[in-house]
Write a protein that holds these residues in place. Structure first.
Motif, PDB file in Angstrom:
ATOM      1  N   LEU A   1       3.509  -1.368   9.958  1.00 19.17           N
ATOM      2  CA  LEU A   1       2.192  -1.107   9.381  1.00 19.17           C
ATOM      3  C   LEU A   1       2.294  -0.858   7.888  1.00 19.17           C
ATOM      4  O   LEU A   1       1.507  -1.387   7.092  1.00 19.17           O
ATOM      5  N   LEU A   2       3.281  -0.060   7.476  1.00 18.89           N
ATOM      6  CA  LEU A   2       3.447   0.264   6.065  1.00 18.89           C
ATOM      7  C   LEU A   2       4.091  -0.873   5.296  1.00 18.89           C
ATOM      8  O   LEU A   2       3.802  -1.090   4.114  1.00 18.89           O
ATOM      9  N   ALA A   3       4.965  -1.625   5.960  1.00 21.28           N
ATOM     10  CA  ALA A   3       5.642  -2.736   5.284  1.00 21.28           C
ATOM     11  C   ALA A   3       4.669  -3.821   4.863  1.00 21.28           C
ATOM     12  O   ALA A   3       4.914  -4.547   3.892  1.00 21.28           O
ATOM     13  N   ALA A   4       3.561  -3.927   5.559  1.00 15.44           N
ATOM     14  CA  ALA A   4       2.581  -4.971   5.255  1.00 15.44           C
ATOM     15  C   ALA A   4       1.772  -4.664   4.006  1.00 15.44           C
ATOM     16  O   ALA A   4       1.101  -5.556   3.462  1.00 15.44           O
ATOM     17  N   ASP A   5       1.800  -3.421   3.528  1.00 12.94           N
ATOM     18  CA  ASP A   5       1.019  -3.032   2.352  1.00 12.94           C
ATOM     19  C   ASP A   5       1.933  -3.011   1.132  1.00 12.94           C
ATOM     20  O   ASP A   5       2.604  -2.018   0.857  1.00 12.94           O
ATOM     21  N   SER A   6       1.953  -4.094   0.394  1.00 11.90           N
ATOM     22  CA  SER A   6       2.866  -4.200  -0.747  1.00 11.90           C
ATOM     23  C   SER A   6       2.401  -3.392  -1.951  1.00 11.90           C
ATOM     24  O   SER A   6       3.175  -3.158  -2.886  1.00 11.90           O
ATOM     25  N   ALA A   7       1.138  -2.945  -1.953  1.00  4.85           N
ATOM     26  CA  ALA A   7       0.613  -2.182  -3.089  1.00  4.85           C
ATOM     27  C   ALA A   7       0.842  -0.682  -2.941  1.00  4.85           C
ATOM     28  O   ALA A   7       0.792   0.052  -3.938  1.00  4.85           O
ATOM     29  N   LEU A   8       1.089  -0.230  -1.732  1.00  5.12           N
ATOM     30  CA  LEU A   8       1.206   1.206  -1.499  1.00  5.12           C
ATOM     31  C   LEU A   8       2.371   1.848  -2.254  1.00  5.12           C
ATOM     32  O   LEU A   8       2.195   2.945  -2.818  1.00  5.12           O
ATOM     33  N   PRO A   9       3.557   1.240  -2.312  1.00  2.00           N
ATOM     34  CA  PRO A   9       4.641   1.887  -3.060  1.00  2.00           C
ATOM     35  C   PRO A   9       4.274   2.165  -4.510  1.00  2.00           C
ATOM     36  O   PRO A   9       4.559   3.240  -5.039  1.00  2.00           O
ATOM     37  N   THR A  10       3.618   1.191  -5.164  1.00  5.14           N
ATOM     38  CA  THR A  10       3.211   1.383  -6.557  1.00  5.14           C
ATOM     39  C   THR A  10       2.209   2.520  -6.672  1.00  5.14           C
ATOM     40  O   THR A  10       2.261   3.334  -7.603  1.00  5.14           O
ATOM     41  N   GLU A  11       1.301   2.597  -5.706  1.00  4.27           N
ATOM     42  CA  GLU A  11       0.276   3.646  -5.732  1.00  4.27           C
ATOM     43  C   GLU A  11       0.895   5.030  -5.598  1.00  4.27           C
ATOM     44  O   GLU A  11       0.558   5.952  -6.354  1.00  4.27           O
ATOM     45  N   LEU A  12       1.807   5.191  -4.652  1.00  3.21           N
ATOM     46  CA  LEU A  12       2.429   6.496  -4.462  1.00  3.21           C
ATOM     47  C   LEU A  12       3.368   6.838  -5.612  1.00  3.21           C
ATOM     48  O   LEU A  12       3.464   8.004  -6.029  1.00  3.21           O
TER      49      LEU A  12
END
Length: 248
Positions: free
Chosen positions: A180-191
């Motif tokens: 689920l988290l791997a599919a969101d490529s923008a989340l690492p940059t956001e956090l």
């Protein structure tokens, strides 16, 4: 849960009776599905669904509105203490979103809603988490972005507590539903960007979420939406951020 409702009453005689009821209820089984459903109905309201089961709407007299905010807050806090409640879908998930986003939700109720979201992320049965994870993740990101508390300053204790629980929930989802988290490529940059402004009270769970996210995107983990070279660089950055030091 009559004692729970009574505990929120301002009448002295009622509160005295509540104390007696609470003593009787001390051995209540919080893993009971019947009790969990009752707590959810205090949060959400309910309909006597004799007609609804047959496809017709229940009469207005059969409907019960959500309880007072103080009652809902206590009900959600008790759901957080039940492992079975974490998998009592869809009621507990609906209760979580009601606590977080209802129009009359107070900061205290929202805090409990964020705590329940973390509880679900940590304890829900994996098939249920896989099925509802995207919906839960969307709600958590509304919390981390401050969209759930537009009337609160970001440094307000309630807002910091909510984000702390949300980061904890994200870390749990990384461990339990990594795809689920791997599919969101923008989340690492956001956090990663949140590190610059996050309050001290929420930095530790944010670090934990970053460390867990680094493992999700680590080369060879599988499922990452990022190219291998980008994933490797991102993993180093996230791991360094989680340790609160510059990458080597």
């Amino acid at each position: 849960p009559h004692w729970l409702v009574a505990s929120c009453d301002g009448d002295g005689a009622v509160k005295t009776t509540e104390a007696r009821l609470r003593a009787v209820a001390a051995g209540t089984d919080l893993e009971s599905h019947a009790l969990i459903d009752s707590l959810c109905s205090l949060v959400l309201g309910s309909e006597a669904a004799a007609g609804a089961a047959a496809g017709s709407a229940a009469s207005p007299a059969a409907r019960r509105r959500p309880s007072a905010v103080a009652v809902r807050t206590k009900a959600v806090s008790h759901l957080c203490r039940s492992v079975a409640a974490a998998s009592r879908f869809p009621g507990v998930l609906q209760a979580t979103f009601h606590a977080l986003f209802a129009g009359d939700a107070t900061p205290r109720l929202q805090q409990q809603g964020a705590a329940l979201a973390e509880h679900i992320s940590s304890h829900a049965a994996l098939p249920l988490l896989d099925a509802a994870g995207a919906h839960l993740l969307a709600g958590l990101l509304r919390v981390t972005r401050g969209e759930a508390t537009p009337g609160l300053r970001p440094d307000a204790p309630e807002a910091v507590s909510m984000r702390s629980h949300a980061y904890g929930a994200l870390a749990a989802l990384c461990r339990r539903a990594p795809k689920l988290l791997a599919a969101d490529s923008a989340l690492p940059t956001e956090l990663f960007g949140a590190l610059r402004t996050e309050e001290a009270g929420a930095r530790t769970p944010l670090h934990e979420a970053l460390a867990a996210l680094a493992k999700v995107h680590a080369p060879g983990a599988g499922g990452s939406a990022l190219p291998a070279q980008t994933a490797a660089r991102l993993t180093r950055l996230l791991a360094a951020s989680a340790a609160d030091r510059a990458p080597q």
